[in-house]
Design an enzyme around this catalytic site. Structure first.
Site, PDB file in Angstrom:
ATOM      1  N   ALA A   1       0.807  -1.322   0.090  1.00 31.15           N
ATOM      2  CA  ALA A   1      -0.164   0.010   0.068  1.00 31.15           C
ATOM      3  C   ALA A   1       0.965   1.155   0.130  1.00 31.15           C
ATOM      4  O   ALA A   1       0.601   2.206  -0.722  1.00 31.15           O
ATOM      5  CB  ALA A   1      -0.934   0.022   1.123  1.00 31.15           C
TER       6      ALA A   1
ATOM      7  N   LYS B   1       9.949  -0.064   9.470  1.00 33.65           N
ATOM      8  CA  LYS B   1      10.379   0.336  10.944  1.00 33.65           C
ATOM      9  C   LYS B   1      11.628  -0.392  11.544  1.00 33.65           C
ATOM     10  O   LYS B   1      12.231   0.107  12.375  1.00 33.65           O
ATOM     11  CB  LYS B   1       9.294   0.243  11.998  1.00 33.65           C
ATOM     12  CG  LYS B   1       8.053   1.004  11.763  1.00 33.65           C
ATOM     13  CD  LYS B   1       6.759   0.643  12.778  1.00 33.65           C
ATOM     14  CE  LYS B   1       6.142  -0.578  12.397  1.00 33.65           C
ATOM     15  NZ  LYS B   1       5.352  -0.433  11.024  1.00 33.65           N
TER      16      LYS B   1
ATOM     17  N   GLU C   1       9.897   9.519   9.077  1.00 29.44           N
ATOM     18  CA  GLU C   1       8.793  10.206   9.416  1.00 29.44           C
ATOM     19  C   GLU C   1       7.623   9.076   9.270  1.00 29.44           C
ATOM     20  O   GLU C   1       6.794   8.830  10.300  1.00 29.44           O
ATOM     21  CB  GLU C   1       8.580  11.435   8.652  1.00 29.44           C
ATOM     22  CG  GLU C   1       7.102  12.151   8.987  1.00 29.44           C
ATOM     23  CD  GLU C   1       7.203  12.523  10.628  1.00 29.44           C
ATOM     24  OE1 GLU C   1       6.578  11.872  11.480  1.00 29.44           O
ATOM     25  OE2 GLU C   1       7.647  13.840  10.841  1.00 29.44           O
TER      26      GLU C   1
ATOM     27  N   GLY D   1     -11.132  -4.930   6.545  1.00 25.89           N
ATOM     28  CA  GLY D   1      -9.692  -4.655   6.232  1.00 25.89           C
ATOM     29  C   GLY D   1      -8.835  -3.921   7.074  1.00 25.89           C
ATOM     30  O   GLY D   1      -7.777  -3.179   6.841  1.00 25.89           O
TER      31      GLY D   1
ATOM     32  N   GLU E   1      -5.382  -7.103   9.819  1.00 26.27           N
ATOM     33  CA  GLU E   1      -4.935  -7.993   8.690  1.00 26.27           C
ATOM     34  C   GLU E   1      -5.367  -9.607   9.136  1.00 26.27           C
ATOM     35  O   GLU E   1      -5.909  -9.768  10.258  1.00 26.27           O
ATOM     36  CB  GLU E   1      -3.261  -8.025   8.751  1.00 26.27           C
ATOM     37  CG  GLU E   1      -2.886  -6.492   8.136  1.00 26.27           C
ATOM     38  CD  GLU E   1      -1.432  -6.434   8.146  1.00 26.27           C
ATOM     39  OE1 GLU E   1      -0.520  -7.273   7.534  1.00 26.27           O
ATOM     40  OE2 GLU E   1      -0.696  -5.546   8.743  1.00 26.27           O
TER      41      GLU E   1
ATOM     42  N   ASP F   1       3.796  -3.635  17.353  1.00 29.84           N
ATOM     43  CA  ASP F   1       3.625  -2.650  16.358  1.00 29.84           C
ATOM     44  C   ASP F   1       3.915  -1.196  16.991  1.00 29.84           C
ATOM     45  O   ASP F   1       4.569  -0.320  16.636  1.00 29.84           O
ATOM     46  CB  ASP F   1       2.394  -2.717  15.405  1.00 29.84           C
ATOM     47  CG  ASP F   1       2.382  -1.372  14.565  1.00 29.84           C
ATOM     48  OD1 ASP F   1       3.148  -1.693  13.554  1.00 29.84           O
ATOM     49  OD2 ASP F   1       1.702  -0.435  14.763  1.00 29.84           O
TER      50      ASP F   1
ATOM     51  N   LYS G   1       7.252   1.482  17.253  1.00 32.28           N
ATOM     52  CA  LYS G   1       7.187   3.174  16.999  1.00 32.28           C
ATOM     53  C   LYS G   1       7.594   3.762  18.380  1.00 32.28           C
ATOM     54  O   LYS G   1       8.313   5.013  18.424  1.00 32.28           O
ATOM     55  CB  LYS G   1       5.813   3.495  16.665  1.00 32.28           C
ATOM     56  CG  LYS G   1       5.241   2.634  15.420  1.00 32.28           C
ATOM     57  CD  LYS G   1       3.648   2.755  15.217  1.00 32.28           C
ATOM     58  CE  LYS G   1       3.215   2.145  13.881  1.00 32.28           C
ATOM     59  NZ  LYS G   1       2.005   2.043  13.742  1.00 32.28           N
TER      60      LYS G   1
ATOM     61  N   GLY H   1      -2.183   3.848   6.333  1.00 33.97           N
ATOM     62  CA  GLY H   1      -2.960   3.933   5.177  1.00 33.97           C
ATOM     63  C   GLY H   1      -1.862   4.135   4.186  1.00 33.97           C
ATOM     64  O   GLY H   1      -0.871   4.952   4.427  1.00 33.97           O
TER      65      GLY H   1
END
Lengths: 318, 318
Positions: A10, A106, A130, A187, A190, A201, A205, A300
């Site tokens: 994506a 990441k 970023e 959606g 996942e 996740d 970050k 996104g």
């Protein structure tokens, strides 16, 4: 600038589609098994059509992109843990060729931050990332703006899937398994949602934020974070919280004494941290300017691509 | 960098106090009637002590600062409307000497934006003005980051005094006059609160945003804004709003078709725009990245000084 893009998910495809609007040329695009390369600029539309119809973006091999002509390598392959390969190797190759690197992946800055900075010091290229924290929200550029030394702590919601699940559980009185299935249908989650719901996740970050905030003193990796997920939260816990004017969110933080923690926390139901749906929020505590809140879409394709392209815009011409 | 600071109110004195921490030297500081100048760096503490005890910052004249040695002129005198003087003249003098200018004074970029940009084009100096919009919130740097063309509209709360008054009226069921008096006692409202409560201050900030967002096509000044204030809102209107799950805020906006408007609006009581107390919020609608919200302290000496010093950090060395 000439962009070579590794990864055609994506984010990678959105970067390819938007690059022209930002005045850049895409000279290479690779997915995991194929690639298209042209030093004068590839036909992005044709490559993405080929991926849809034939399953390949072109007839070249992925490594041809890395060895081709570009000013900036956009690394948008999936995040991997531990040695962060193959993303880390891609970054090293580009820096050794004195190219800039913009990461959406990441892994390298979460798991091997010190090595990334060492390679950058020896290169004429720079590394920007970023897009790895908070999608479209300008989290790292705000840190740079304020100066990392003037930010004393940071907390927030940096996983939209977990936030969607908790928001829906609270709003509809449904249990975890039910809402997760719904999120997968939409959606939003996942097929394998493990890293989103177990806190990994979000932790990656906050580890990246810790590296940026405390990078001079100490290096962080995922193993340094104290992480809990949302898989075992019963619907009844959210009901109890609501009765008390509160709700539950998966909150991450880098504390003033440098600890990285992620886990479900009670927060005021209508408070700033209780963003809804797949939104993300980051809350900075600053030395001279109080608390600063940034919220918006944390994931996104086009959203994350704007962060990649803002990074490209900050790089010096080669 | 060497900073010359015009204006010794809350913002000017905070810039002077924090400059050393950011690695800069203050070579001049002026209030409306006196100044202190030293090309090797003034003694900031002594100047502020002198202002407290004797009412003057030093024995020099204010114009000596403007003609002295500096890389960046920090213009922090009070905002004036119409010709924006004397702030505009200070900016012109510094740019004609090829010095950079950082504005905390809204006048020049709200009322004479085109002339400011013209003078900047003929100078080796640059003009920055993050501090004029939203205090510590990085509003203009976010616009620069995204690119003005990719922001389709902006709305929000950019006056903390009006927001404090409306928040208190709703929370305590008190009327406007009562809460205004309380705000004046607390120092949240000035003795003459006209520009805060009649919408002028917020309008100036949205005019500046309109200039930055649509600056290439059209120049805006205060006269182009459609402005209404909060002075005539009865307590009963807030009660009625609350019964309906809403509240009233002084909302400004730059619309997608380029109109600038400020006025009291009904917003969801627990929604993102309903910040409380003296907080500010800016909500950007973006082309590819959805809605982005930035909130925090929109005023205050040290808060606004951090925006000034972030601007200084973005300027090239002379």
């Amino acid at each position: 600038m000439r962009l070579a893009i590794l990864g055609a998910g994506a984010v990678g495809t959105s970067v390819a589609e938007l690059a022209g609007e930002y005045g850049h040329t895409v000279t290479g695009l690779a997915d995991s098994s194929s690639a298209v390369v042209d030093p004068d600029g590839i036909d992005v539309g044709a490559a993405l059509d080929a991926k849809r119809s034939e399953g390949v973006v072109g007839s070249a091999a992925p490594e041809d992109v890395l060895d081709g002509e570009y000013d900036v390598l956009v690394e948008a392959t999936p995040t991997t843990l531990g040695d962060a390969q193959p993303g880390f190797g891609h970054l090293r190759t580009a820096l050794e060729r004195d190219r800039h690197v913009v990461l959406a992946n990441k892994g390298p800055v979460a798991e091997r931050y010190g090595e990334v900075r060492d390679l950058e010091r020896e290169s004429e290229g720079q590394v920007k990332f970023e897009a790895t924290v908070g999608g479209a929200i300008p989290v790292l550029s705000t840190v740079e703006d304020f100066g990392p030394d003037r930010i004393t702590a940071v907390r927030g919601v940096l996983n939209g899937t977990a936030n969607f699940i908790l928001s829906r559980m609270a709003a509809e009185g449904l249990d975890y398994e039910h809402v997760l299935a719904e999120a997968q249908d939409l959606g939003v989650a996942e097929a394998d949602p493990t890293f989103d719901v177990d806190g990994t996740d979000a932790a990656l970050k906050f580890v990246i934020l810790a590296n940026v905030l405390r990078g001079n003193g100490r290096e962080y990796a995922l193993a340094d974070a104290d992480v809990a997920g949302i898989e075992d939260i019963p619907g009844s816990a959210l009901e109890l919280a609501t009765e008390d004017g509160r709700t539950i969110r998966l909150i991450g933080e880098v504390t003033a004494d440098g600890e990285v923690r992620v886990g479900p926390r009670l927060v005021p139901e209508h408070g700033t941290l209780a963003v809804t749906g797949t939104n993300n929020i980051v809350q900075f505590e600053t030395e001279h300017a109080g608390r600063l809140n940034l919220s918006g879409r944390g994931a996104g394709g086009p959203e994350t691509a704007t962060a990649v392209l803002s990074d490209v815009g900050r790089l010096p011409e080669r």
